[in-house]
Design a protein around this motif. Structure first.
Motif, PDB file in Angstrom:
ATOM      1  N   GLY A  67     -30.676  91.248  60.254  1.00 12.08           N
ATOM      2  CA  GLY A  67     -31.416  92.351  60.075  1.00 12.08           C
ATOM      3  C   GLY A  67     -31.780  92.959  58.660  1.00 12.08           C
ATOM      4  O   GLY A  67     -33.005  93.095  58.165  1.00 12.08           O
ATOM      5  N   LYS A  68     -30.778  92.710  57.572  1.00 15.20           N
ATOM      6  CA  LYS A  68     -30.968  92.921  56.296  1.00 15.20           C
ATOM      7  C   LYS A  68     -31.705  91.924  55.490  1.00 15.20           C
ATOM      8  O   LYS A  68     -32.544  92.524  54.802  1.00 15.20           O
ATOM      9  CB  LYS A  68     -29.602  93.044  55.569  1.00 15.20           C
ATOM     10  N   ALA A  90     -37.999 100.016  60.117  1.00 14.62           N
ATOM     11  CA  ALA A  90     -37.735  99.628  61.450  1.00 14.62           C
ATOM     12  C   ALA A  90     -36.425  98.681  61.690  1.00 14.62           C
ATOM     13  O   ALA A  90     -35.340  99.203  62.446  1.00 14.62           O
ATOM     14  CB  ALA A  90     -38.767  99.026  62.208  1.00 14.62           C
ATOM     15  N   GLU A  91     -36.355  97.897  60.781  1.00 15.72           N
ATOM     16  CA  GLU A  91     -35.374  96.846  60.900  1.00 15.72           C
ATOM     17  C   GLU A  91     -33.880  97.581  60.282  1.00 15.72           C
ATOM     18  O   GLU A  91     -32.989  97.209  61.015  1.00 15.72           O
ATOM     19  CB  GLU A  91     -35.829  95.755  59.800  1.00 15.72           C
ATOM     20  N   GLY A 129     -44.486  93.330  51.314  1.00 14.01           N
ATOM     21  CA  GLY A 129     -45.371  94.650  51.297  1.00 14.01           C
ATOM     22  C   GLY A 129     -45.265  95.423  52.695  1.00 14.01           C
ATOM     23  O   GLY A 129     -46.414  96.334  52.742  1.00 14.01           O
ATOM     24  N   ARG A 130     -44.439  95.158  53.516  1.00 16.79           N
ATOM     25  CA  ARG A 130     -44.402  95.839  54.895  1.00 16.79           C
ATOM     26  C   ARG A 130     -43.401  96.718  54.874  1.00 16.79           C
ATOM     27  O   ARG A 130     -42.222  96.507  55.770  1.00 16.79           O
ATOM     28  CB  ARG A 130     -44.401  94.646  55.857  1.00 16.79           C
ATOM     29  N   GLN A 131     -43.271  97.845  54.171  1.00 15.29           N
ATOM     30  CA  GLN A 131     -42.329  98.880  54.254  1.00 15.29           C
ATOM     31  C   GLN A 131     -41.931  99.373  55.742  1.00 15.29           C
ATOM     32  O   GLN A 131     -40.708  99.556  56.126  1.00 15.29           O
ATOM     33  CB  GLN A 131     -42.685  99.756  53.258  1.00 15.29           C
ATOM     34  N   ILE A 153     -37.245  90.452  53.248  1.00 16.28           N
ATOM     35  CA  ILE A 153     -38.521  89.758  53.505  1.00 16.28           C
ATOM     36  C   ILE A 153     -39.558  90.692  53.690  1.00 16.28           C
ATOM     37  O   ILE A 153     -40.753  90.458  53.040  1.00 16.28           O
ATOM     38  CB  ILE A 153     -38.294  88.767  54.415  1.00 16.28           C
ATOM     39  N   TYR A 154     -39.387  91.562  54.645  1.00 13.06           N
ATOM     40  CA  TYR A 154     -40.697  92.682  54.882  1.00 13.06           C
ATOM     41  C   TYR A 154     -41.049  93.501  53.473  1.00 13.06           C
ATOM     42  O   TYR A 154     -42.173  93.572  53.221  1.00 13.06           O
ATOM     43  CB  TYR A 154     -40.302  93.480  55.993  1.00 13.06           C
TER      44      TYR A 154
END
Length: 149
Positions: free
Chosen positions: A62-63, A80-81, A73-75, A68-69
Motif C-alpha cells: 500500500g505504501k 485512498a491507498e 500526480g494522482r494524490q 507511485i501514485y
C-alpha cells in the motif's frame, strides 16, 4: 481471539458503522487470510505470526503504491491507498522509533561480533528475526549499514 477472528469481527463492525474504507480493506485482508489458510500444506490453519507477515506485506504494498501514485500526480489515489494502510496498521504491533531500533541493533551487532560492512549479512539474519513486526526491513537495513560504516 486470533487475528483472523478479529478481522472477521471488525468487518461486522465496519458494516454497522457504514465505514466503506475499513470494510473494503478488511474484506481484502480476510480474502488474503483465507487464501493462505487454504494453500497447499496449510492444513486450514493460519498462525498469528503468519497473519502478521501477510499484513506487513499488504502495508508495504500500500505504501509503495501510494508513493507511485504521488509520483504520477494522482494524490487522490494515494490518499485512498494510505487510508487503507491506516486501517491495516491497527493490527500490527507498535513500530519501533529510530532510536529504539538503533539501540536494539547495537546490541545485536555486539552479540554477533560484527565490525565491518562485510558482516552485514550476519547482523541482518539475526535482526530480521528479532525485530520481525516491530520495524520495516528497509529501516533495519539502512540502520545496520549506517552503524557498520
Amino acid at each position: 481471539m486470533d487475528l483472523f477472528e478479529r478481522v472477521s469481527e471488525d468487518i461486522k463492525n465496519a458494516m454497522k458503522a457504514k465505514d466503506k474504507v475499513a470494510l473494503e480493506t478488511l474484506r481484502n485482508v480476510k480474502k488474503v487470510f483465507l487464501e493462505a489458510k487454504t494453500a497447499p500444506g496449510a492444513n486450514d490453519t493460519l498462525a498469528d505470526a503468519d497473519a502478521l507477515k501477510l499484513l506487513q506485506k499488504l502495508v508495504k504494498q500500500g505504501k509503495d503504491s501510494a508513493a507511485i501514485y504521488v509520483q504520477q500526480g494522482r494524490q487522490d489515489l494515494a490518499d485512498a491507498e494510505l487510508a487503507q494502510v491506516a486501517v491495516l496498521e491497527k493490527y500490527l504491533p507498535k513500530q519501533m522509533s529510530a532510536e529504539e531500533l538503533e539501540t536494539e541493533l547495537k546490541k545485536i551487532i555486539t552479540e554477533v561480533g560484527a565490525t565491518t560492512a562485510k558482516d552485514m549479512g550476519k547482523v541482518m539474519g539475526v535482526a530480521s528475526k528479532v525485530l520481525a513486526g516491530k520495524a520495516e526491513g528497509r529501516a533495519i537495513s539502512e540502520a545496520v549499514k549506517r552503524l557498520l560504516a
